[in-house]
Design an enzyme around this catalytic site. Structure first.
Site, PDB file in Angstrom:
ATOM      1  N   LEU A 109     -10.694  53.453 -12.533  1.00 44.35           N
ATOM      2  CA  LEU A 109     -12.255  54.027 -12.002  1.00 44.35           C
ATOM      3  C   LEU A 109     -12.505  53.101 -10.897  1.00 44.35           C
ATOM      4  CD1 LEU A 109     -14.079  54.895 -15.439  1.00 44.35           C
ATOM      5  CD2 LEU A 109     -13.060  56.473 -13.716  1.00 44.35           C
ATOM      6  N   HIS A 277       3.716  54.764 -17.387  1.00 44.79           N
ATOM      7  CA  HIS A 277       4.438  55.477 -16.152  1.00 44.79           C
ATOM      8  C   HIS A 277       5.829  54.828 -15.819  1.00 44.79           C
ATOM      9  CE1 HIS A 277       3.366  51.202 -14.691  1.00 44.79           C
ATOM     10  NE2 HIS A 277       2.109  51.565 -14.060  1.00 44.79           N
ATOM     11  N   ASP A 350      -2.085  58.034 -13.890  1.00 44.36           N
ATOM     12  CA  ASP A 350      -2.460  56.851 -13.229  1.00 44.36           C
ATOM     13  C   ASP A 350      -2.980  57.024 -11.940  1.00 44.36           C
ATOM     14  OD1 ASP A 350      -1.978  54.106 -12.371  1.00 44.36           O
ATOM     15  OD2 ASP A 350       0.087  54.077 -11.861  1.00 44.36           O
ATOM     16  N   HIS A 354      -7.596  55.314  -3.414  1.00 44.64           N
ATOM     17  CA  HIS A 354      -7.622  54.177  -2.195  1.00 44.64           C
ATOM     18  C   HIS A 354      -8.047  54.811  -1.121  1.00 44.64           C
ATOM     19  CE1 HIS A 354      -5.259  51.072  -3.971  1.00 44.64           C
ATOM     20  NE2 HIS A 354      -4.135  52.031  -4.541  1.00 44.64           N
TER      21      HIS A 354
END
Lengths: 469, 310
Positions: A109, A277, A350, A354
């Site tokens: 977050l 992952h 995941d 960005h």
């Protein structure tokens, strides 16, 4: 008037919401039926054939002309009809699927520290857009979540927003992999699990102690597996393509060795571990064997590792730079098989927002990670149900029920008395993903400019409702 | 006429493209023999020689090539790329775009930077070496050097020795030599080989002695200590034992065979001091200086062909 498309609306307390003619898939009750659902004050009241005649005439189009109806897949599905006094809303869901909302076990977050990429509020918007009603947020914020102050803050915002955020605290101080955190106090203050996600404890003795201590508190450990001696300097999966492209490789041994180590440690300590992952075919094999041996281990895979392999890097497009890296086509196939055969328990996104300048650059300079909260269903459905013969009912189980089972939460079900956490899916809908699609602050999706199938038409989360155009 | 407007990856060239470049290199090679080593074919064209990584021979080679074609060439060198000073790649590209040139020649220390830049810029680009990825003009001048000695390529055996892992020259050479029908092997150690190298259809050997008697071309790579982020190889002593060309090995080579090296040679590592100082007829085999000279002719050919494509 009232509702707007593509954003979250909060309904007044006395509003009655009725979803008509939906196909309800509820894995917990083993139900797959066509019925109506009545919701009041964010709580499911009735399921069955419900009468709306007589009221329909007084209903009006619930949404103004702010969006063209052509955006609506040419259908009148889910178009809300709202009564004049706004206390009754009807959603026509003929042909749509209604199921318990998803839980995403792996989300970043970015608050505190990188609120320009995402914050709790925008993360909630993105989650609701993706049909997600609960998420685990990872502790690698700035500063990292290694103390109870952070947990208290997250929990208070989540409560205020009436949205299920389950914070994951770090297992070592500052995620440095040297000193363990206050597991007991963290658990008392709302940590649902512990993880050093983004980092991996290299010291095996310390990891052994972490597992023993976590077992004492029955705390789940979410493990990002990476042996740094194999990944240092690495930019992509080590194999044919890294050789061809001249990019330093990250061998899949980086993950495999740590998965193997931690299975052994879990066997000895009885800790509950969850590999997140996973990316290599050997990891799937190791986890399968561990499960067969009765070790308490679960795992997840991301939609991007299920959908892409390392050949995507040929374009030198940094959108495909993720950690762990996209691996070979054989690895990707093994991951898909792992989901099919229930070795891989769940799918988690995941979600790693960005900024544009961190991704629109060279592979070496780019940040790792892609967003995924908003495409978790569409990407999984496209890959597993459209391209392979995976059943939709099982996919819903994987996205909604099993993550909650792993975390020890109440299992979601669509029945009277439950809080409405409902996702409405249009499985035939196809969309080309572009930057307008996203509600997240960041748009670094691996599915950018790709066509996906199976989209969320609407999400109901308590008194919050979002209908997607 | 070339089938491409850029040269970023050597594999983008067709066999016919390579032949055209070789033919034109012959023509320009003659120009270099003249007293007045300049032709007016590119008058009024502007070339920017962008070197984000230190280089002497490649930069000068491109500069001489451009000047002998009468183009204006501007050198832009930056030992620490401005990207590291906080300028984003995209901003650097915008700056380049505003310079209104006809051709960009780009060298960068990161793999794929030239591919990245080409997505944003419409101008023709020549890759002058990007990270560990490719160095296509080096491959072309190597091929031209082989052509001048043997006349043809098909069936020739080439052994590339040394640090393949960190070498952009090796990546481009292997692709080009294979494309032109040569038989390529690599002589190296596992630590100096990229993963899955066998996918390129090359044979792998551990010692020069395995190939020395049969190879037509012995291509020695520079041990790139500057590109190694850790010590890959045990010692120079070990390197000398298995991978160095000394006089004894040189004497075992076939008649008419060649020794090549992209330069600069690490004396006493890839090639022994005594071989470098030879004054016998064996010196004929060593083509290091001829490669540099051919580099100018090949780059003239390439620049000419790209800028006269319309």
């Amino acid at each position: 008037m009232g509702l707007t498309f593509d954003s979250v609306n909060t309904l007044p307390r006395d509003t009655e919401l009725i979803i008509k003619n939906a196909r309800i898939i509820d894995p917990v009750q083993g139900k797959d039926v066509k019925e109506d659902i009545l919701i009041r004050d964010g709580v499911i009241q009735k399921i069955g054939k419900l009468k709306t005649e007589g009221m329909a005439e007084s209903l009006q189009q619930g949404i103004g002309d702010n969006k063209k109806s052509s955006h609506f897949a040419g259908k009148e599905l889910l178009k809300p009809l709202i009564s004049e006094n706004k206390n009754f809303i009807k959603l026509e869901a003929e042909g749509l699927i209604v199921c318990p909302s998803f839980l995403d076990l792996h989300v970043h977050l970015r608050e505190p520290g990188n609120e320009d990429e995402e914050d709790i509020m925008s993360g909630i918007q993105a989650a609701i857009h993706g049909g997600v009603s609960g998420l685990c947020c990872m502790p690698n914020t700035v500063p990292p979540a290694d103390n109870e102050c952070y947990l208290k803050y997250i929990c208070s915002v989540a409560k205020e927003q009436d949205f299920n955020i389950f914070p994951v605290a770090s297992m070592t101080k500052k995620l440095e992999g040297t000193e363990i955190t206050d597991f007991g106090i963290l658990k008392e203050n709302g940590a649902i699990a512990l993880s050093d996600d983004g980092c991996c404890v290299q010291d095996s003795r310390l990891m052994y102690e972490i597992m023993k201590y976590a077992a004492q508190f029955d705390l789940l450990l979410i493990l990002h597996e990476e042996d740094y001696s194999f990944s240092r300097f690495g930019l992509m999966h080590e194999g044919f393509y890294s050789s061809k492209l001249g990019l330093d490789g990250i061998s899949s041994l980086s993950e495999i060795l740590m998965v193997q180590r931690d299975i052994e440690l879990a066997k000895r300590t009885k800790a509950k571990i969850h590999f997140t992952h996973i990316s290599a075919k050997e990891s799937v094999e190791l986890i399968k064997n561990a499960k067969d041996d009765g070790i308490a281990v679960t795992c997840d895979v991301t939609p991007h590792h299920l959908s892409f392999d390392d050949s995507e890097l040929e374009s030198y497009d940094a959108l495909f730079k993720v950690n762990p890296p996209l691996r070979s086509s054989a690895d990707r196939e093994a991951l898909e098989k792992g989901v099919l055969e229930d070795v891989i328990d769940i799918i988690a996104s995941d979600h790693a927002p960005h900024l544009e300048e961190e991704k629109n650059t060279t592979i070496k300079n780019a940040a790792s990670g892609v967003t995924g909260l908003e495409t978790i269903f569409a990407a999984s459905f496209t890959r597993l149900c459209c391209k392979s013969n995976f059943s939709l009912n099982k996919l819903i189980d994987i996205l909604s029920v099993r993550p909650r089972k792993i975390l020890g939460l109440n299992l979601p079900s669509i029945k009277p008395g439950e809080k409405a956490e409902i996702t409405i899916i249009e499985q035939d809908r196809r969309k080309l993903i572009n930057s307008d699609f996203f509600s997240s602050k960041s748009i670094n999706s691996a599915f950018m400019n790709k066509e996906l199938q199976g989209f969320i038409s609407g999400t109901i989360n308590g008194r919050k409702i979002r209908i997607n155009s | 006429m070339l089938s491409v407007k850029n040269l970023i990856d050597i594999d983008d060239l067709s066999i016919r493209d390579v032949e055209i470049i070789m033919e034109n290199a012959d023509t320009f090679n003659e120009v270099l023999e003249r007293d007045l080593k300049k032709v007016p074919v590119l008058r009024g064209k502007t070339i920017i020689n962008m070197f984000f990584e230190p280089s002497t021979r490649t930069r000068i080679s491109f500069e001489i090539a451009a000047k002998r074609l009468s183009a204006d060439i501007i050198n832009f060198t930056s030992s620490t790329s401005s990207m590291k000073k906080g300028e984003s790649v995209v901003d650097t590209i915008k700056t380049i775009k505003s310079m209104i040139a006809d051709l960009l020649i780009i060298r960068h220390s990161d793999s794929g930077v030239v591919n990245f830049i080409s997505r944003y810029i419409d101008l023709p680009i020549i890759n002058a070496g990007d990270g560990k990825h490719q160095h296509p003009t080096q491959a072309l001048l190597d091929l031209y050097t082989i052509k001048k000695s043997f006349g043809n390529f098909r069936g020739l055996s080439v052994a590339i020795t040394g640090d393949i892992l960190n070498s952009r020259v090796a990546r481009s050479d292997i692709l080009l030599f294979k494309k032109m029908g040569m038989d390529v092997s690599v002589v190296s150690a596992p630590m100096l080989l990229p993963e899955d190298i066998s996918h390129y259809g090359v044979r792998i050997h551990g010692c020069i002695d395995d190939v020395i008697k049969d190879t037509d071309v012995l291509y020695m790579l520079r041990m790139q200590f500057e590109r190694q982020d850790r010590k890959y190889y045990p010692s120079i002593k070990e390197y000398n034992r298995f991978l160095e060309l000394d006089e004894k090995r040189l004497n075992k080579m076939k008649k008419n065979s060649l020794v090549m090296h992209p330069g600069p040679v690490n004396r006493g590592i890839e090639i022994s001091e005594s071989v470098m100082n030879l004054e016998s007829s064996m010196l004929e085999k060593i083509k290091v200086n001829e490669q540099v000279r051919n580099g100018v002719a090949v780059r003239m050919a390439l620049i000419y062909l790209i800028l006269t494509k319309e």
